[in-house]
Scaffold this motif. Sequence first.
Motif, PDB file in Angstrom:
ATOM      1  N   PHE A   1       0.837  -1.202   0.000  1.00 15.70           N
ATOM      2  CA  PHE A   1       0.000   0.000   0.000  1.00 15.70           C
ATOM      3  C   PHE A   1       0.872   1.252   0.000  1.00 15.70           C
ATOM      4  CE2 PHE A   1      -1.863   3.476   2.410  1.00 15.70           C
ATOM      5  CZ  PHE A   1      -3.041   3.705   1.716  1.00 15.70           C
ATOM      6  N   ILE A   2       1.858   1.289   0.879  1.00 16.54           N
ATOM      7  CA  ILE A   2       2.736   2.458   0.988  1.00 16.54           C
ATOM      8  C   ILE A   2       3.479   2.704  -0.322  1.00 16.54           C
ATOM      9  CG2 ILE A   2       4.820   3.348   2.116  1.00 16.54           C
ATOM     10  CD1 ILE A   2       3.761   1.926   4.705  1.00 16.54           C
TER      11      ILE A   2
ATOM     12  N   GLU B   1      13.487  -5.215   8.279  1.00 18.04           N
ATOM     13  CA  GLU B   1      13.404  -5.482   6.843  1.00 18.04           C
ATOM     14  C   GLU B   1      12.403  -4.547   6.166  1.00 18.04           C
ATOM     15  OE1 GLU B   1      12.560  -9.662   6.523  1.00 18.04           O
ATOM     16  OE2 GLU B   1      14.629 -10.230   6.955  1.00 18.04           O
ATOM     17  N   ALA B   2      11.295  -4.279   6.834  1.00 20.38           N
ATOM     18  CA  ALA B   2      10.289  -3.369   6.270  1.00 20.38           C
ATOM     19  C   ALA B   2      10.859  -1.959   6.130  1.00 20.38           C
ATOM     20  CB  ALA B   2       9.033  -3.358   7.145  1.00 20.38           C
ATOM     21  N   ALA B   3      11.539  -1.482   7.160  1.00 15.58           N
ATOM     22  CA  ALA B   3      12.129  -0.140   7.113  1.00 15.58           C
ATOM     23  C   ALA B   3      13.208  -0.057   6.032  1.00 15.58           C
ATOM     24  CB  ALA B   3      12.700   0.232   8.477  1.00 15.58           C
TER      25      ALA B   3
ATOM     26  N   LYS C   1      14.942   1.861   0.631  1.00 16.83           N
ATOM     27  CA  LYS C   1      15.496   1.474  -0.664  1.00 16.83           C
ATOM     28  C   LYS C   1      14.561   1.853  -1.813  1.00 16.83           C
ATOM     29  CE  LYS C   1      17.638  -2.425  -0.694  1.00 16.83           C
ATOM     30  NZ  LYS C   1      17.948  -3.871  -0.704  1.00 16.83           N
ATOM     31  N   LYS C   2      13.264   1.664  -1.638  1.00 12.66           N
ATOM     32  CA  LYS C   2      12.295   1.837  -2.726  1.00 12.66           C
ATOM     33  C   LYS C   2      11.769   3.271  -2.884  1.00 12.66           C
ATOM     34  CE  LYS C   2      11.687  -2.506  -4.099  1.00 12.66           C
ATOM     35  NZ  LYS C   2      11.691  -2.974  -5.464  1.00 12.66           N
ATOM     36  N   ILE C   3      11.781   4.048  -1.801  1.00 13.19           N
ATOM     37  CA  ILE C   3      11.238   5.406  -1.873  1.00 13.19           C
ATOM     38  C   ILE C   3      12.352   6.397  -1.535  1.00 13.19           C
ATOM     39  CG2 ILE C   3       9.441   6.999  -1.141  1.00 13.19           C
ATOM     40  CD1 ILE C   3       7.866   4.630  -0.066  1.00 13.19           C
TER      41      ILE C   3
ATOM     42  N   ALA D   1      12.945   5.939   7.311  1.00 16.06           N
ATOM     43  CA  ALA D   1      12.184   4.819   7.865  1.00 16.06           C
ATOM     44  C   ALA D   1      12.953   4.263   9.049  1.00 16.06           C
ATOM     45  CB  ALA D   1      11.965   3.737   6.819  1.00 16.06           C
ATOM     46  N   SER D   2      12.258   4.138  10.151  1.00 17.48           N
ATOM     47  CA  SER D   2      12.850   3.567  11.360  1.00 17.48           C
ATOM     48  C   SER D   2      11.980   2.404  11.808  1.00 17.48           C
ATOM     49  CB  SER D   2      12.952   4.623  12.464  1.00 17.48           C
ATOM     50  OG  SER D   2      11.679   5.189  12.715  1.00 17.48           O
ATOM     51  N   SER D   3      12.511   1.612  12.725  1.00 17.85           N
ATOM     52  CA  SER D   3      11.757   0.447  13.187  1.00 17.85           C
ATOM     53  C   SER D   3      11.960   0.260  14.682  1.00 17.85           C
ATOM     54  CB  SER D   3      12.184  -0.804  12.433  1.00 17.85           C
ATOM     55  OG  SER D   3      13.557  -1.049  12.624  1.00 17.85           O
ATOM     56  N   GLU D   4      11.004  -0.431  15.280  1.00 17.57           N
ATOM     57  CA  GLU D   4      11.040  -0.618  16.727  1.00 17.57           C
ATOM     58  C   GLU D   4      10.128  -1.767  17.126  1.00 17.57           C
ATOM     59  OE1 GLU D   4      10.071   2.129  20.670  1.00 17.57           O
ATOM     60  OE2 GLU D   4       9.482   2.864  18.698  1.00 17.57           O
TER      61      GLU D   4
END
Length: 124
Positions: free
Chosen positions: A19-20, A71-73, A78-80, A85-88
């Motif tokens: 979606f993003i 991995e999502a971040a 990479k794509k945008i 992008a951060s993760s937690e």
Amino acid sequence: MKILVPVADPLFAAALLEFILAHRWPEKTHFHIVHVIEPFLLDQSSRATFATLLSRSEQEMILSAGKMVDEAATLLRKKIPNVQASSEVRAARVLPELLKLADEMQADLIIAGSHGQSGFNRLI
């Protein structure tokens, strides 16, 4: 723009990322990918009996969730181009923790999935 993206598991993380990636985002948008692990709700005597097992299980869940959100971040960065992008991973009651985090980061938007449920099915 600050966007909170709570993910529950790899399947729904992939759907949210899809979606993003399908939308345009302003430069310097910051996506914060988070997974909240619900604490085990056992009474004290049960917790003492299974303390080692629970500890290992919680650690495995935290490691697995950490890998998923990292991995999502990484994929978003990479794509945008020109986004952050951060993760937690957090361990707490899910809804109150997500609301707390949204307030802490002053989120402009929360992007969350419904796990394939809609309308009446979510009420049941």
